[in-house]
Design a protein around this motif. Structure first.
Motif, short mmCIF file in Angstrom:
data_model
loop_
_atom_site.label_atom_id
_atom_site.label_comp_id
_atom_site.label_asym_id
_atom_site.label_seq_id
_atom_site.Cartn_x
_atom_site.Cartn_y
_atom_site.Cartn_z
N LYS A 183 57.45 -37.85 -36.76
CA LYS A 183 56.94 -36.56 -36.29
C LYS A 183 57.43 -36.22 -34.88
O LYS A 183 57.56 -35.05 -34.54
CB LYS A 183 55.41 -36.57 -36.31
N ASN A 184 57.70 -37.25 -34.09
CA ASN A 184 58.11 -37.03 -32.69
C ASN A 184 59.35 -37.88 -32.39
O ASN A 184 59.28 -38.87 -31.66
CB ASN A 184 56.98 -37.40 -31.73
N PRO A 185 60.47 -37.55 -32.97
CA PRO A 185 61.67 -38.39 -32.80
C PRO A 185 62.20 -38.43 -31.37
O PRO A 185 62.88 -39.40 -31.00
CB PRO A 185 62.69 -37.73 -33.75
N SER A 186 61.89 -37.43 -30.57
CA SER A 186 62.40 -37.41 -29.20
C SER A 186 61.44 -38.06 -28.21
O SER A 186 61.79 -38.23 -27.04
CB SER A 186 62.70 -35.97 -28.77
N GLU A 187 60.26 -38.40 -28.63
CA GLU A 187 59.28 -39.01 -27.73
C GLU A 187 59.58 -40.50 -27.60
O GLU A 187 59.52 -41.24 -28.57
CB GLU A 187 57.86 -38.81 -28.26
N GLU A 188 59.88 -40.90 -26.37
CA GLU A 188 60.25 -42.30 -26.12
C GLU A 188 59.08 -43.25 -26.33
O GLU A 188 59.25 -44.39 -26.78
CB GLU A 188 60.78 -42.42 -24.69
N LYS A 189 57.88 -42.79 -26.01
CA LYS A 189 56.72 -43.69 -26.08
C LYS A 189 56.42 -44.15 -27.51
O LYS A 189 55.89 -45.25 -27.70
CB LYS A 189 55.49 -43.02 -25.48
N TYR A 190 56.76 -43.33 -28.49
CA TYR A 190 56.49 -43.73 -29.87
C TYR A 190 57.54 -44.69 -30.41
O TYR A 190 57.36 -45.27 -31.48
CB TYR A 190 56.44 -42.49 -30.77
N ARG A 191 58.63 -44.87 -29.62
CA ARG A 191 59.69 -45.77 -30.06
C ARG A 191 59.55 -47.15 -29.46
O ARG A 191 60.42 -47.99 -29.62
CB ARG A 191 61.05 -45.16 -29.69
N LYS A 192 58.42 -47.35 -28.79
CA LYS A 192 58.15 -48.65 -28.18
C LYS A 192 56.79 -49.16 -28.65
O LYS A 192 55.85 -48.38 -28.81
CB LYS A 192 58.16 -48.57 -26.67
N ILE A 193 56.69 -50.49 -28.83
CA ILE A 193 55.44 -51.13 -29.22
C ILE A 193 55.20 -52.29 -28.28
O ILE A 193 56.06 -53.17 -28.13
CB ILE A 193 55.49 -51.64 -30.67
N LYS A 194 54.07 -52.29 -27.63
CA LYS A 194 53.73 -53.41 -26.75
C LYS A 194 53.19 -54.56 -27.60
O LYS A 194 52.14 -54.46 -28.22
CB LYS A 194 52.68 -52.98 -25.73
N VAL A 195 53.94 -55.64 -27.60
CA VAL A 195 53.50 -56.79 -28.40
C VAL A 195 52.29 -57.48 -27.77
O VAL A 195 51.61 -58.27 -28.43
CB VAL A 195 54.66 -57.79 -28.58
N SER A 196 52.06 -57.19 -26.48
CA SER A 196 50.88 -57.76 -25.82
C SER A 196 49.62 -56.95 -26.10
O SER A 196 48.51 -57.35 -25.72
CB SER A 196 51.12 -57.85 -24.31
N ASN A 197 49.79 -55.84 -26.78
CA ASN A 197 48.65 -54.99 -27.11
C ASN A 197 47.69 -55.74 -28.04
O ASN A 197 48.11 -56.48 -28.94
CB ASN A 197 49.16 -53.70 -27.78
N LYS A 198 46.39 -55.55 -27.81
CA LYS A 198 45.38 -56.27 -28.58
C LYS A 198 45.49 -55.99 -30.08
O LYS A 198 45.37 -56.90 -30.91
CB LYS A 198 43.99 -55.92 -28.07
N VAL A 199 45.71 -54.74 -30.41
CA VAL A 199 45.81 -54.37 -31.84
C VAL A 199 47.00 -55.08 -32.48
O VAL A 199 46.89 -55.62 -33.59
CB VAL A 199 45.94 -52.85 -31.98
N PHE A 200 48.13 -55.10 -31.74
CA PHE A 200 49.31 -55.74 -32.30
C PHE A 200 49.07 -57.24 -32.46
O PHE A 200 49.43 -57.84 -33.48
CB PHE A 200 50.53 -55.48 -31.41
N ARG A 201 48.50 -57.85 -31.42
CA ARG A 201 48.29 -59.30 -31.45
C ARG A 201 47.30 -59.72 -32.55
O ARG A 201 47.48 -60.78 -33.17
CB ARG A 201 47.79 -59.78 -30.09
N GLU A 202 46.28 -58.91 -32.82
CA GLU A 202 45.24 -59.31 -33.77
C GLU A 202 45.49 -58.78 -35.20
O GLU A 202 45.03 -59.42 -36.15
CB GLU A 202 43.88 -58.82 -33.27
N LYS A 203 46.18 -57.66 -35.30
CA LYS A 203 46.32 -57.05 -36.62
C LYS A 203 47.72 -57.18 -37.23
O LYS A 203 47.84 -57.25 -38.46
CB LYS A 203 45.98 -55.55 -36.53
#
Length: 229
Positions: A183-203
């Protein structure tokens, strides 16, 4: 009834014989003239043909009733044959069921060509025991990465993880990541995922195959500087 009919027949024969003669009467003497009255003429007449047939039929019915009735019709014969065939079929079925159970029981498992339970790998078609199945399928899926890494990573997610609730939660989060990028191909923030994020680490991280799927989509692991550090 029979005796009465016989008496009637005797009487008819007697009356049809004509006038009688005495034994002491001279044979050469002429018979006495019979009276000409109408009543005497009628008494000497024989019964009509219809009366004779009726009497004979009545006598035959009496005799028929006294004889034992014998069933010789074709229907009776067919019914008897049918009953005998059914009885024979039941006897044969009981005989087959009465075969000792040990007749079909395997006394020595060693005589079997194959013993135990086996599985067929849907990827390679190999025949495996239960202990070999999981290892072999995992190896086959990993080899699949050489041909189609997205398909292989999806197989990992749905094959290697037993907890279906965790799998569903991880798939929903990754689907959201992909939806935001589309939906937002030009938005840089959606192209990055923080692996230290709690959701990422737990889910995401605990579910085997999720990281491989993200890499198949094009994500790479990069160390980025943190602002303020």
């Amino acid at each position: 009834m029979k005796k009465l009919l016989e008496d009637i027949k005797k009487d008819i024969k007697f009356k049809s014989a004509g006038p009688g003669k005495k034994l002491t009467e001279d044979a050469s003497s002429k018979p006495a003239a019979a009276p000409c009255s109408s009543s005497s003429k009628q008494s000497r007449y024989a019964p009509s043909e219809g009366a004779q047939r009726a009497g004979a039929a009545a006598l035959a019915r009496v005799e028929q009733k006294q004889r034992p009735k014998v069933h010789t019709s074709q229907d009776a014969i067919r019914n008897q044959v049918k009953r005998e065939l059914e009885a024979e079929a039941v006897a044969l079925a009981e005989k087959d069921n009465a075969v000792p159970a040990e007749g079909s029981k395997v006394k020595d498992p060693a005589c079997l060509s194959v013993s135990g339970v086996y599985f067929t790998c849907p990827l390679t078609g190999a025949t495996l025991t239960k202990s070999q199945r999981e290892v072999h399928i995992k190896e086959a899926i990993l080899m699949r990465f050489e041909e189609d890494d997205i398909e292989a990573s999806v197989m990992m997610v749905h094959t290697f993880n037993k907890d279906r609730e965790k799998v569903k939660a991880a798939v929903d989060i990754i689907s959201k990541y992909v939806e935001n990028i589309c939906k937002n191909p030009s938005e840089e923030k959606y192209r990055k995922i923080k692996v230290s994020n709690k959701v990422f680490r737990e889910k995401i991280r605990p579910v085997e195959g999720c990281w491989e799927f993200l890499q198949a989509l094009g994500f790479i692991s990069v160390m980025l500087p943190v602002e303020g550090q």
